[in-house]
Write an enzyme that holds these catalytic residues in place. Structure first.
Site, mmCIF file in Angstrom:
data_model
loop_
_atom_site.group_PDB
_atom_site.id
_atom_site.type_symbol
_atom_site.label_atom_id
_atom_site.label_comp_id
_atom_site.label_asym_id
_atom_site.label_seq_id
_atom_site.Cartn_x
_atom_site.Cartn_y
_atom_site.Cartn_z
ATOM 1 N N ARG A 110 0.843 -1.191 0.000
ATOM 2 C CA ARG A 110 0.000 0.000 0.000
ATOM 3 C C ARG A 110 0.880 1.243 0.000
ATOM 4 N NH1 ARG A 110 -4.822 2.252 -1.263
ATOM 5 N NH2 ARG A 110 -6.081 2.975 0.486
ATOM 6 N N THR A 153 -9.727 0.738 -9.271
ATOM 7 C CA THR A 153 -8.747 -0.260 -8.868
ATOM 8 C C THR A 153 -8.793 -1.365 -9.916
ATOM 9 O OG1 THR A 153 -9.184 0.371 -6.595
ATOM 10 C CG2 THR A 153 -8.209 -1.790 -6.904
ATOM 11 N N THR A 159 -3.999 -0.465 -7.187
ATOM 12 C CA THR A 159 -4.824 0.683 -7.548
ATOM 13 C C THR A 159 -4.009 1.958 -7.751
ATOM 14 O OG1 THR A 159 -6.769 1.969 -6.860
ATOM 15 C CG2 THR A 159 -5.221 1.323 -5.134
ATOM 16 N N LEU A 160 -4.571 2.859 -8.557
ATOM 17 C CA LEU A 160 -4.164 4.265 -8.600
ATOM 18 C C LEU A 160 -5.158 5.135 -7.843
ATOM 19 C CD1 LEU A 160 -3.040 4.636 -12.327
ATOM 20 C CD2 LEU A 160 -1.575 4.873 -10.324
ATOM 21 N N ASN A 161 -6.218 4.529 -7.347
ATOM 22 C CA ASN A 161 -7.336 5.133 -6.639
ATOM 23 C C ASN A 161 -8.357 5.665 -7.639
ATOM 24 O OD1 ASN A 161 -8.693 5.530 -4.240
ATOM 25 N ND2 ASN A 161 -8.033 7.643 -4.051
#
Length: 561
Positions: A97, A372, A390-392
């Site tokens: 994360r 995501t 993810t890149l969000n």
């Protein structure tokens, strides 16, 4: 449920998802299976398995390939979680994360009056957290893979260097990134030479990304966390009031944690640990629902739907108010996943009326966006990997530092900018997820592996922010309780409740008119919602691997042999 009722539900689900007709939903095999949200990445993963790689090798290769072929969500500039079942070694969980930069502060997204500025945490360099993907993939491969790194990354290098022809599914995603044009380095890649938007049939070439991938292949993670790349990102951030610095990259590390585990109707469920809330929420819901005979109640009947909603309501309340980065807060995981706690929760669920979310307590909910991606892999030796990263937001913060080729995340938006402030989902959360230097934001990512009698039975996961938990949960329930095939389980229409706002989101066809009427009479507020999530799943039954790409994911595919 009758076979006729099941066929009608699944047929309706597929018809309402007809926009995804280009997807290749189902594959079978006995030696290897890869399911991802882009067919080119699935092809690459399967090639790695055929070349003698194990599930970890294929997972690393797919992760790099998605960064090229699925740039909305696949990434080098983001982060996520990897859950693996390794034959003879058990389960392993890697937390890669993103982390808050060391210059980040708890009030960095508040204006002079103390109000949250939502755009500041979603677009531009101020929104960028320290990426973990490269270190995560490299750590997993170094510890548990067996093919040379160069062989793992070579397909992604070729894909970036030679490019690939975009189809309509690719273009739909690129069109959603409305701010890429404001980042010159990104606009140069994701626009035509004359500045006009890319169209289906155009070839997407990413030369800077190919260069970086070659450097990672040669040098390992040092190529991303030291030298020119972090320095370029720091320079670009300083010019745009960002706080991320090259030193933040040097400090980044992957954490190996114990996965969350619970038992459900004879199955062992393993899923993500904090700073992801996914495994805790999933196990809390399952442990509550195990006290009811869902199979007898039926799929999305008034009573089974009511119980599902009430269990989700309580788990999301706990998720939003109790969980955070375990290096910064104490997470009551054992209490929330205990059978005694589930029994207490069941005692509070009325059979004939909805709980008001405000009656649970005032608090807050997660700042987490939708874009995501998830992929699932099994090999022929009994190994399995479930990865969500993810890149969000779509294309993250929609910025790219010159000469890096890396789209950067907007993961700072997953923190609580202010306790009690709602994000774009209407989710609200508290101080456990407040911004702090080096802290990892709370997530809903739920890479999951379900075991039966010591063998892998299901590999599950999905994108879509807090809805990830609902998608992963309901896919498992559909197989275990409602005895659906995996294809039926993935396609079946979904429900979602996240405590706040106090509303049930229902996909088209999820509820019959009579069921909806009865739920509303109980006090549930129901809103129609477009199809959500993308369950990229694998089931193993009697040695046969069945891979299913969610028909909601138009570019994805399942590949097996």
């Amino acid at each position: 449920m009758s076979d006729a009722r099941m066929r009608s539900i699944v047929a309706l689900g597929f018809s309402l998802l007809a926009f995804a007709a280009a997807a290749e939903p189902v594959a079978s095999g006995r030696r290897g299976m890869v399911v991802s949200e882009h067919h080119l990445a699935s092809d690459i993963g399967l090639d790695i398995l055929k070349a003698g790689g194990n599930a970890i090798d294929a997972a690393a290769a797919v992760g790099y390939a998605l960064a090229v072929a699925y740039p909305c969500c696949g990434n080098l500039g983001g982060g996520g979680f990897l859950l693996a079942h390794l034959p003879g070694q058990g389960e392993r969980f890697l937390d890669f994360r993103e982390t808050a930069p060391m210059a980040a502060t708890a009030d960095m997204f508040l204006d002079a009056k103390g109000a949250v500025d939502p755009q500041a945490s979603r677009i531009g360099y101020r929104a960028v957290a320290v990426p973990g993907t490269v270190m995560g993939l490299e750590t997993a491969h170094a510890k548990y893979g067996r093919l040379p790194r160069e062989k793992i990354i070579a397909p992604a290098i070729a894909l970036a260097e030679r490019g690939f022809v975009l189809d309509e599914a690719d273009i739909r995603l690129i069109r959603a990134a409305t701010r890429l044009k404001d980042s010159p380095a990104a606009a140069k890649i994701f626009s035509r030479a004359d500045g006009s938007p890319l169209q289906a049939g155009d070839r997407l070439i990413q030369s800077d990304l190919a260069r970086l991938l070659r450097e990672i292949a040669a040098q390992g993670p040092r190529a991303f966390y030291e030298g020119r790349v972090p320095q370029a990102i720091e320079r670009a951030a300083q010019a745009e009031k960002g706080v991320i610095a090259a030193q933040d990259f040097a400090l980044y590390d992957v954490m190996e944690r114990s996965p969350i585990h619970c038992a459900y109707r004879g199955y062992d469920v393993y899923s993500s640990a904090p700073p992801s809330s996914g495994g805790v929420a999933l196990c809390e819901i399952l442990t509550i629902l195990e006290g009811y005979d869902l199979a007898a109640l039926g799929f999305h009947t008034p009573q089974s739907s009511h119980l599902l909603i009430e269990a989700e309501r309580r788990a999301f309340f706990d998720r939003n108010n109790s969980l955070g980065d375990p290096d910064f807060v104490s997470n009551p995981v054992a209490r929330l996943t205990a059978r005694s706690y589930a029994e207490a929760q069941r005692a509070k669920i009325a059979a004939d009326h909805a709980t008001r979310s405000t009656d649970l307590a005032q608090g807050a909910a997660p700042r987490e966006r939708l874009q995501t991606t998830h992929y699932s892999i099994v090999d022929g030796e009994g190994g399995a990997v479930s990865v969500t990263y993810t890149l969000n937001g779509y294309f993250g913060a929609q910025v790219m530092a010159p000469e890096t080729g890396v789209l950067l995340n907007d993961e700072m938006d997953d923190f609580s900018a202010a306790p009690g402030a709602a994000n774009g989902f209407g989710l609200v959360q508290g101080s456990a997820n407040a911004i702090a230097p080096g802290k990892r934001p709370l997530s809903s990512m739920s890479p999951t592996i379900v075991m039966k009698d010591g063998k892998v039975a299901l590999v599950l996961g999905s994108p879509n922010g807090p809805r990830i938990i609902s998608v992963t949960l309901q896919t498992a329930l559909n197989v275990i309780d409602h005895h659906m095939s995996l294809a039926q389980a993935v396609a079946a229409p979904r429900l979602h409740h996240q405590w706040l706002p106090d509303v049930v989101l229902a996909e088209p066809g999820a509820l019959s008119e009579e069921t909806r009427r009865r739920l509303e009479a109980m006090g549930h507020k129901i809103e129609d919602h477009a199809p959500f999530g993308a369950s990229e799943a694998i089931e193993i039954r009697d040695g046969e691997m069945i891979g299913v790409n969610d028909p909601r994911s138009a570019a994805g595919s399942a590949r097996g042999y």
